[in-house]
Design an enzyme around this catalytic site. Structure first.
Site, mmCIF file in Angstrom:
data_model
loop_
_atom_site.group_PDB
_atom_site.id
_atom_site.type_symbol
_atom_site.label_atom_id
_atom_site.label_comp_id
_atom_site.label_asym_id
_atom_site.label_seq_id
_atom_site.Cartn_x
_atom_site.Cartn_y
_atom_site.Cartn_z
ATOM 1 N N ASP A 67 -3.754 -17.499 100.129
ATOM 2 C CA ASP A 67 -3.839 -17.528 98.612
ATOM 3 C C ASP A 67 -3.670 -16.082 98.131
ATOM 4 O O ASP A 67 -3.661 -15.045 98.645
ATOM 5 C CB ASP A 67 -5.418 -17.883 98.572
ATOM 6 C CG ASP A 67 -5.704 -18.235 96.879
ATOM 7 O OD1 ASP A 67 -4.787 -18.448 96.285
ATOM 8 O OD2 ASP A 67 -6.818 -18.076 96.626
ATOM 9 N N ASN B 111 -2.918 -29.128 94.417
ATOM 10 C CA ASN B 111 -2.104 -28.317 93.879
ATOM 11 C C ASN B 111 -1.115 -28.954 93.098
ATOM 12 O O ASN B 111 -0.272 -28.283 92.227
ATOM 13 C CB ASN B 111 -1.177 -27.264 94.849
ATOM 14 C CG ASN B 111 -2.212 -26.325 95.343
ATOM 15 O OD1 ASN B 111 -2.193 -25.947 96.547
ATOM 16 N ND2 ASN B 111 -3.112 -25.927 94.660
HETATM 17 C C1 IPE Z 1 -5.901 -23.224 97.998
HETATM 18 O O1 IPE Z 1 -5.942 -22.427 97.095
HETATM 19 C C2 IPE Z 1 -4.522 -23.970 98.548
HETATM 20 C C3 IPE Z 1 -3.764 -22.913 99.229
HETATM 21 C C4 IPE Z 1 -3.784 -21.842 99.475
HETATM 22 C C5 IPE Z 1 -2.490 -23.896 99.326
HETATM 23 P P1 IPE Z 1 -5.872 -22.704 95.607
HETATM 24 O O2 IPE Z 1 -5.571 -21.338 94.765
HETATM 25 O O3 IPE Z 1 -5.264 -23.646 95.390
HETATM 26 O O4 IPE Z 1 -7.407 -22.844 95.481
HETATM 27 P P2 IPE Z 1 -8.463 -22.562 94.240
HETATM 28 O O5 IPE Z 1 -7.884 -23.276 93.134
HETATM 29 O O6 IPE Z 1 -8.434 -21.220 93.830
HETATM 30 O O7 IPE Z 1 -9.773 -23.077 94.683
HETATM 31 C C1 IPE Z 2 -1.511 -19.920 97.094
HETATM 32 O O1 IPE Z 2 -1.285 -18.942 95.929
HETATM 33 C C2 IPE Z 2 -0.432 -20.805 97.259
HETATM 34 C C3 IPE Z 2 -0.564 -21.983 96.863
HETATM 35 C C4 IPE Z 2 -1.613 -22.505 96.186
HETATM 36 C C5 IPE Z 2 0.608 -23.093 96.796
HETATM 37 P P1 IPE Z 2 -1.641 -19.401 94.573
HETATM 38 O O2 IPE Z 2 -0.399 -19.832 93.925
HETATM 39 O O3 IPE Z 2 -2.900 -20.200 94.496
HETATM 40 O O4 IPE Z 2 -1.931 -17.721 94.016
HETATM 41 P P2 IPE Z 2 -3.115 -17.409 92.848
HETATM 42 O O5 IPE Z 2 -4.340 -17.893 93.474
HETATM 43 O O6 IPE Z 2 -2.818 -18.286 91.473
HETATM 44 O O7 IPE Z 2 -3.018 -15.988 92.974
HETATM 45 MG MG MG Z 3 -4.868 -19.470 94.547
#
Ligand code: IPE
Ligand code: IPE
Ligand code: MG
Length: 244
Positions: A25, A73
């Site tokens: 993340d 997502n």
């Molecule tokens: C969890 O991260 C999913 C992945 C890293 C693939 P998210 O960014 O989607 O989760 P939330 O929205 O912060 O809970």
């Molecule tokens: C994790 O990084 C990757 C996926 C969830 C696909 P994020 O895209 O959630 O990055 P932040 O949390 O917005 O910084």
């Molecule tokens: Mg994220």
């Protein structure tokens, strides 16, 4: 540089987890800080996965499970979802060579049926081709949700019961574990979440019952082997009682 001097001394007693899981993340925030599109963060995140997987393999970890794309997502902008899927496409095209060079077995957790047909086929091929590598396995969670995984397993159990193949007594912790995407893989001892968020976001709900969590503010694209060392060191300081 793997261990500090002090750590080297205690190397014999240092326990490297068999199975490490990571919620990758912080890609979006990493990109935003640099005025780059979110997709640039995902691209760097993909390279970091490669680097950390290789490092885990060299440490003697047997399984690395990473959260790449959740069932939630899809709610993101069409542009971002498309960018992630295209990155995955490119990754899978290269994967055949990379996996051979690194001797890494790839498996995918999640419901692949929602992916484009060509991606499903690439996933299938990557799993098939890399299945001969037995030393180290990377599990990539794609369109994965812990609740979705439990529901899919419950449906399989119900259909076995309806077909007369199982009775209710056949539904046990171990038989259900074998219906999860992680069938026959031990539960992760350590789950790491970078980016400062302190929640599971639907990751490995069944398997994490007794996992140790490690949270860090480092964003995934900045996550280095040193950060993994820190997580393993923290894990080594934990007292695991399993309720006993
Ligand atoms: C969890 O991260 C999913 C992945 C890293 C693939 P998210 O960014 O989607 O989760 P939330 O929205 O912060 O809970
Ligand atoms: C994790 O990084 C990757 C996926 C969830 C696909 P994020 O895209 O959630 O990055 P932040 O949390 O917005 O910084
Ligand atoms: Mg994220």
């Amino acid at each position: 540089m793997l261990f500090s001097k002090k750590q080297k001394k205690t190397r014999e007693t240092y326990h490297v987890p068999t199975h490490i899981a990571i919620i990758m993340d912080g890609n979006g925030r990493w990109a935003k800080k640099r005025n780059l599109p979110r997709s640039a963060g995902h691209a760097v995140g993909c390279d970091v996965f490669e680097r950390i997987a290789t490092y885990c393999r060299d440490l003697g970890v047997k399984y690395l499970t990473v959260y790449a794309f959740s069932t939630e997502n899809w709610k993101r902008s069409q542009e971002e979802v498309l960018a992630i899927m295209n990155l995955l496409r490119k990754y899978l095209d290269d994967a055949v060579n990379t996996m051979e060079k690194k001797q890494i077995r790839l498996r995918f957790f999640g419901d692949m049926s929602r992916l484009d047909a060509d991606l499903q086929e690439k996933v299938r091929q990557a799993e098939e081709i890399s299945s001969r590598y037995t030393g180290f396995q990377a599990n990539i969670c794609l369109n994965y949700g812990g609740r979705d995984e439990i529901i899919r397993a419950a449906r399989q159990a119900a259909s076995k019961c309806m077909a007369g193949e199982w009775t209710l007594d056949d539904i046990t912790e171990s038989s259900m574990a074998e219906l999860m995407d992680s069938a026959y893989i031990p539960d992760p001892e350590l789950i790491i979440r970078p980016s400062g968020e302190v929640r599971t976001s639907n990751f490995l709900l069944w398997q994490s019952a007794y996992s140790e969590y490690y949270f860090t503010d480092v964003l995934w694209p900045d996550f280095s082997p040193k950060d993994l060392d820190k997580a393993i060191t923290a894990y080594n300081g934990r007292s695991r009682r399993f309720g006993g």
